[in-house]
Motif scaffolding. Structure first.
Motif, PDB file in Angstrom:
ATOM      1  N   ARG A  19       0.840  -1.201   0.000  1.00  0.00           N
ATOM      2  CA  ARG A  19       0.000   0.000   0.000  1.00  0.00           C
ATOM      3  C   ARG A  19       0.875   1.251   0.000  1.00  0.00           C
ATOM      4  NH1 ARG A  19      -5.250   0.638   1.342  1.00  0.00           N
ATOM      5  NH2 ARG A  19      -5.322  -1.362   2.410  1.00  0.00           N
ATOM      6  N   GLY A  23      -2.100   4.209  -3.872  1.00  0.00           N
ATOM      7  CA  GLY A  23      -2.674   2.920  -4.229  1.00  0.00           C
ATOM      8  C   GLY A  23      -1.787   1.778  -3.770  1.00  0.00           C
ATOM      9  N   ARG A  42      -4.835   0.675  -8.362  1.00  0.00           N
ATOM     10  CA  ARG A  42      -5.843   1.201  -7.434  1.00  0.00           C
ATOM     11  C   ARG A  42      -6.119   0.239  -6.293  1.00  0.00           C
ATOM     12  NH1 ARG A  42     -11.102   3.028 -10.488  1.00  0.00           N
ATOM     13  NH2 ARG A  42     -11.268   0.803 -10.253  1.00  0.00           N
ATOM     14  N   SER A  43      -6.020  -1.056  -6.582  1.00  0.00           N
ATOM     15  CA  SER A  43      -6.294  -2.063  -5.551  1.00  0.00           C
ATOM     16  C   SER A  43      -5.376  -3.264  -5.747  1.00  0.00           C
ATOM     17  CB  SER A  43      -7.758  -2.521  -5.626  1.00  0.00           C
ATOM     18  OG  SER A  43      -7.977  -3.258  -6.814  1.00  0.00           O
TER      19      SER A  43
END
Length: 78
Positions: A19, A23, A42-43
């Motif tokens: 993380r 992102g 983003r994930s």
């Protein structure tokens, strides 16, 4: 929520995502996934999808062969 995830494709470790403020940043565990090195997602799920897509790519199966062919082809005379 975790800050680090291991990404596996089949039984192969593709890398980890960590993380970041923006992102999740990908760190490759194999030369096969080196094209994803340092990319921001983003994930963690998006990173996993990208690794799976990369694993299905014909270039991913033989990265060194493809690289050496690219170097050799311009020199070949037909």
């Amino acid at each position: 929520m975790s800050n680090t995830y291991i990404i596996e494709v089949g039984s192969e470790s593709a890398g980890i995502v960590v993380r970041d403020r923006a992102g999740f940043r990908f760190f490759s565990a194999s030369p096969r996934f080196s094209s994803l090195e340092g990319k921001l997602f983003r994930s963690a799920r998006d990173a996993e999808r990208a690794a799976k897509k990369r694993a299905l790519s014909p270039k991913a199966a033989y990265p060194r062969l493809v690289k050496s062919l690219r170097r050799a082809l311009p020199r070949l005379k037909f």
